[in-house]
Design an enzyme around this catalytic site. Structure first.
Site, PDB file in Angstrom:
ATOM      1  N   HIS A 184      14.742 -16.223   1.321  1.00 50.99           N
ATOM      2  CA  HIS A 184      14.814 -16.098  -0.140  1.00 50.99           C
ATOM      3  C   HIS A 184      14.245 -17.336  -0.824  1.00 50.99           C
ATOM      4  O   HIS A 184      13.648 -17.242  -1.899  1.00 50.99           O
ATOM      5  CB  HIS A 184      16.259 -15.878  -0.580  1.00 50.99           C
ATOM      6  CG  HIS A 184      16.696 -14.455  -0.513  1.00 50.99           C
ATOM      7  ND1 HIS A 184      15.986 -13.436  -1.121  1.00 50.99           N
ATOM      8  CD2 HIS A 184      17.758 -13.852   0.075  1.00 50.99           C
ATOM      9  CE1 HIS A 184      16.600 -12.289  -0.900  1.00 50.99           C
ATOM     10  NE2 HIS A 184      17.668 -12.511  -0.175  1.00 50.99           N
ATOM     11  N   ARG A 277      14.085   0.090   5.476  1.00 48.50           N
ATOM     12  CA  ARG A 277      14.645  -0.291   6.770  1.00 48.50           C
ATOM     13  C   ARG A 277      15.966   0.455   6.977  1.00 48.50           C
ATOM     14  O   ARG A 277      17.022  -0.003   6.565  1.00 48.50           O
ATOM     15  CB  ARG A 277      14.886  -1.801   6.816  1.00 48.50           C
ATOM     16  CG  ARG A 277      13.630  -2.657   6.578  1.00 48.50           C
ATOM     17  CD  ARG A 277      14.018  -4.127   6.575  1.00 48.50           C
ATOM     18  NE  ARG A 277      12.885  -5.030   6.526  1.00 48.50           N
ATOM     19  CZ  ARG A 277      12.421  -5.603   5.415  1.00 48.50           C
ATOM     20  NH1 ARG A 277      12.993  -5.346   4.246  1.00 48.50           N
ATOM     21  NH2 ARG A 277      11.379  -6.412   5.454  1.00 48.50           N
ATOM     22  N   ARG A 313      11.162   4.023   7.444  1.00 41.17           N
ATOM     23  CA  ARG A 313      10.998   3.647   8.853  1.00 41.17           C
ATOM     24  C   ARG A 313      12.207   4.122   9.643  1.00 41.17           C
ATOM     25  O   ARG A 313      13.357   3.875   9.243  1.00 41.17           O
ATOM     26  CB  ARG A 313      10.848   2.132   8.991  1.00 41.17           C
ATOM     27  CG  ARG A 313      10.601   1.691  10.436  1.00 41.17           C
ATOM     28  CD  ARG A 313      10.385   0.190  10.536  1.00 41.17           C
ATOM     29  NE  ARG A 313      11.622  -0.556  10.272  1.00 41.17           N
ATOM     30  CZ  ARG A 313      11.680  -1.880  10.199  1.00 41.17           C
ATOM     31  NH1 ARG A 313      10.592  -2.590  10.338  1.00 41.17           N
ATOM     32  NH2 ARG A 313      12.833  -2.485   9.959  1.00 41.17           N
ATOM     33  N   GLU A 402       2.659  -3.562  14.877  1.00 40.33           N
ATOM     34  CA  GLU A 402       3.303  -4.869  15.017  1.00 40.33           C
ATOM     35  C   GLU A 402       3.235  -5.389  16.448  1.00 40.33           C
ATOM     36  O   GLU A 402       3.796  -6.433  16.764  1.00 40.33           O
ATOM     37  CB  GLU A 402       4.761  -4.805  14.532  1.00 40.33           C
ATOM     38  CG  GLU A 402       5.535  -3.632  15.054  1.00 40.33           C
ATOM     39  CD  GLU A 402       6.825  -3.371  14.287  1.00 40.33           C
ATOM     40  OE1 GLU A 402       7.347  -4.296  13.640  1.00 40.33           O
ATOM     41  OE2 GLU A 402       7.315  -2.229  14.349  1.00 40.33           O
ATOM     42  N   ASN A 425       5.160  -9.783  10.270  1.00 38.53           N
ATOM     43  CA  ASN A 425       6.172 -10.713  10.784  1.00 38.53           C
ATOM     44  C   ASN A 425       6.254 -10.624  12.308  1.00 38.53           C
ATOM     45  O   ASN A 425       6.136 -11.620  13.017  1.00 38.53           O
ATOM     46  CB  ASN A 425       7.538 -10.423  10.168  1.00 38.53           C
ATOM     47  CG  ASN A 425       7.547 -10.527   8.658  1.00 38.53           C
ATOM     48  OD1 ASN A 425       6.627 -11.070   8.060  1.00 38.53           O
ATOM     49  ND2 ASN A 425       8.582 -10.001   8.036  1.00 38.53           N
ATOM     50  N   ASP A 426       6.479  -9.418  12.829  1.00 35.96           N
ATOM     51  CA  ASP A 426       6.544  -9.250  14.285  1.00 35.96           C
ATOM     52  C   ASP A 426       5.173  -9.425  14.921  1.00 35.96           C
ATOM     53  O   ASP A 426       5.061 -10.007  16.007  1.00 35.96           O
ATOM     54  CB  ASP A 426       7.109  -7.869  14.634  1.00 35.96           C
ATOM     55  CG  ASP A 426       8.595  -7.912  14.969  1.00 35.96           C
ATOM     56  OD1 ASP A 426       9.030  -8.913  15.573  1.00 35.96           O
ATOM     57  OD2 ASP A 426       9.312  -6.973  14.618  1.00 35.96           O
ATOM     58  N   ARG A 436       9.840 -16.179  15.633  1.00 39.74           N
ATOM     59  CA  ARG A 436       9.715 -16.423  14.193  1.00 39.74           C
ATOM     60  C   ARG A 436      10.985 -16.997  13.577  1.00 39.74           C
ATOM     61  O   ARG A 436      10.991 -17.346  12.401  1.00 39.74           O
ATOM     62  CB  ARG A 436       9.306 -15.139  13.482  1.00 39.74           C
ATOM     63  CG  ARG A 436      10.296 -14.024  13.570  1.00 39.74           C
ATOM     64  CD  ARG A 436       9.632 -12.719  13.182  1.00 39.74           C
ATOM     65  NE  ARG A 436      10.544 -11.880  12.433  1.00 39.74           N
ATOM     66  CZ  ARG A 436      10.395 -10.566  12.315  1.00 39.74           C
ATOM     67  NH1 ARG A 436       9.390  -9.961  12.876  1.00 39.74           N
ATOM     68  NH2 ARG A 436      11.244  -9.881  11.596  1.00 39.74           N
ATOM     69  N   CYS A 473       3.311  -4.467   5.287  1.00 39.22           N
ATOM     70  CA  CYS A 473       4.687  -4.510   4.795  1.00 39.22           C
ATOM     71  C   CYS A 473       5.447  -5.721   5.303  1.00 39.22           C
ATOM     72  O   CYS A 473       6.638  -5.842   5.094  1.00 39.22           O
ATOM     73  CB  CYS A 473       5.446  -3.227   5.144  1.00 39.22           C
ATOM     74  SG  CYS A 473       5.604  -2.913   6.903  1.00 39.22           S
TER      75      CYS A 473
END
Length: 520
Positions: A184, A277, A313, A402, A425-426, A436, A473
């Site tokens: 955040h 998610r 997803r 990913e 990210n992945d 990560r 995403c």
């Protein structure tokens, strides 16, 4: 002395240092309460008080910060947290503050084990925990010190409720020892235009009255405390339509995990949901939710986007994302084990029930439904998922890219599905063999890394060749400086947390397609 971290919001400033106080002390587990029922009864009102306070703050701040506070308020109001704490009071004779501390700790452990976005939400749970414990023990709630002059804020980490209340006129920069590009702190710093560096080990030990911060380079050093900051340019208003200066469309969508997220995203102007998610609906479930229960949970998230596109997803679970009703056993390397769609190969009934509930929720709400599967490695896996989704009556089916193998075979995968979405990210952690969540290798998970962008470009080329959409995403999509590059590579939609939408929309409106391609 100069320290290095991960620069997550650009800008070069210097000013006096203000250190944010550490979290509350861990409450004691004794003495045992005399009246266990009365002690357990204190927890519900305390959680309600915290949720109400955060909701009140959410209504008083701008849309950039509102979604963060609303999500934190929803965590505080989560009946699963209160119920778990009440059970610990009754069964183990714990004082209410200690019971909340331990109940929250169970949630945090599960989130950290999940990795990625979910792991970074553990800090949010810690903030909620501290606020509830403060109410129960009569202490002042945790939070930022009151700033009277422009300063550089330094902290071990910053809670979402703290970052959401920042005044950009008084906060010159943010520096944290922990956190990552998807925290955040990073997301809101970019949204507010505040220079920020995260994962900066040792910053709390730096001596001197001030700090000099370079949010682009990710460097922090001691300074004499004088304020040195260029004037900030006010950000123009964004009209809620993702397009470039020449009219080229790039859909700007939201990543959500709850109904609170969805409402905040709709209020922020998201054109749809690019990533729902669904595992968020399972985190506290001791057994697989019934299909009707899943349907209601999904409908609550889709409802704010009736008539608009939503991408749901399917369950992203496995050894590194433990769910109580899915015991997977021990694995030597969970990140490379049975997770995502791989869970469904042995439990297709679980996937079929979820697909049925998703389709029913879309029918209930009028949302324009697409589904996609996580952790797809091959075209054969994509075809297997697509056949089951279409059998459930879902017309538009895609998968997440990913895993590097999927990026390298994007053309073959797109032959089996209607779209793909890059989970950067992945994908980054697999490309660079860099966890990560580990601060020591955080720079390798920077979405500006050329190797990652080359894979994005490869997938986008496959999408253009087949005439099928390619979205992003991962949190790379939330970076206003990177959004034009992704667009220039051929990405057709960007999905992000709600607080980032206006910043990205404004950045795209300032460039045309030719400029984006040149940047790429």
């Amino acid at each position: 002395m100069q320290l290095s971290g991960v620069g997550v919001s650009p800008g070069r400033v210097a000013g006096p240092r203000v250190v944010v106080a550490a979290d509350l002390r861990e409450p004691a587990s004794s003495p045992a309460p005399d009246d266990l029922l009365a002690e357990a009864g204190k927890i519900g009102p305390a959680t309600e008080a915290v949720a109400s306070s955060l909701s009140d703050r959410a209504r008083s701040v701008s849309s950039d910060a509102r979604s963060v506070l609303e999500t934190t308020a929803a965590m505080a109001a989560d009946p699963a947290l209160a119920a778990s704490a009440e059970r610990l009071v009754r069964e183990r004779s714990l004082p209410a503050p200690r019971a909340v501390w331990e109940a929250a700790g169970e949630f945090m452990t599960a989130l950290r084990a999940a990795g990625g976005y979910l792991a970074e939400r553990a800090a949010d749970v810690a903030d909620v925990r501290d606020r509830i414990v403060a109410v129960l023990s009569g202490q002042a709630p945790p939070g930022l010190p009151e700033l009277t002059s422009p300063s550089v804020l330094v902290a071990r980490d910053l809670a979402p409720a703290d970052t959401a209340g920042l005044d950009p006129d008084l906060v010159l920069a943010l520096v944290t020892e922990e956190g990552g590009p998807t925290s955040h702190t990073a997301i809101l710093a970019r949204a507010l235009g505040i220079p920020a560096v995260v994962a900066c080990a040792g910053v709390l030990e730096l001596s001197g009255p001030g700090l000099a911060v370079d949010g682009a380079a990710g460097t922090v050093s001691s300074s004499d405390g004088r304020v040195l900051a260029p004037p900030r340019t006010p950000r123009p208003a964004w009209d809620g339509v993702g397009r470039l200066a020449d009219g080229h469309r790039v859909k700007l969508l939201a990543n959500v995990g709850s109904s609170a997220d969805a409402r905040a995203a709709a209020a922020a102007g998201a054109e749809g949901i690019g990533l729902f998610r669904t595992e968020f609906c399972y985190l506290s479930a001791a057994s697989e939710p019934a299909e009707a229960e899943q349907r209601a949970a999904y409908a609550a998230v889709l409802e704010p986007f009736a008539g608009k596109p939503v991408v749901v997803r399917t369950l992203d679970a496995g050894s590194d994302k433990p769910l109580a009703f899915l015991p997977m056993g021990e694995e030597p390397n969970p990140a490379l084990g049975v997770r995502g769609l791989r869970v469904a190969f042995d439990r297709p009934d679980l996937l079929d029930r979820q697909l049925s509930a998703i389709a029913a929720a879309a029918a209930d709400t009028g949302a324009e439904l697409s589904v996609m599967a996580p952790m797809v490695a091959t075209a054969a896996e994509a075809a297997w998922f697509a056949s089951r989704a279409r059998a459930a009556g879902i017309a538009r089916v895609g998968v997440m890219i990913e895993i590097p193998a999927a990026a390298l075979c994007a053309a073959e995968i797109l032959a089996e599905v209607d779209f793909v979405s890059l989970g950067t990210n992945d994908l980054a952690q697999y490309v660079f063999a860099a966890d990560r969540q580990l601060g020591a290798v955080a720079s390798l998970n920077d979405p500006h890394q050329p190797a990652l962008l080359k894979l994005v470009g490869l997938v986008a080329e496959a999408g253009a060749a087949t005439g099928k959409p390619v979205g992003v995403c991962g949190e790379a999509a939330a970076d206003p400086s990177l959004a034009p590059v992704l667009t220039g590579l051929g990405v057709t939609s960007l999905s992000m947390n709600a607080v980032a939408l206006a910043g990205v929309g404004t950045a795209l409106r300032a460039v045309d397609l030719a400029t984006c391609r040149a940047l790429a």
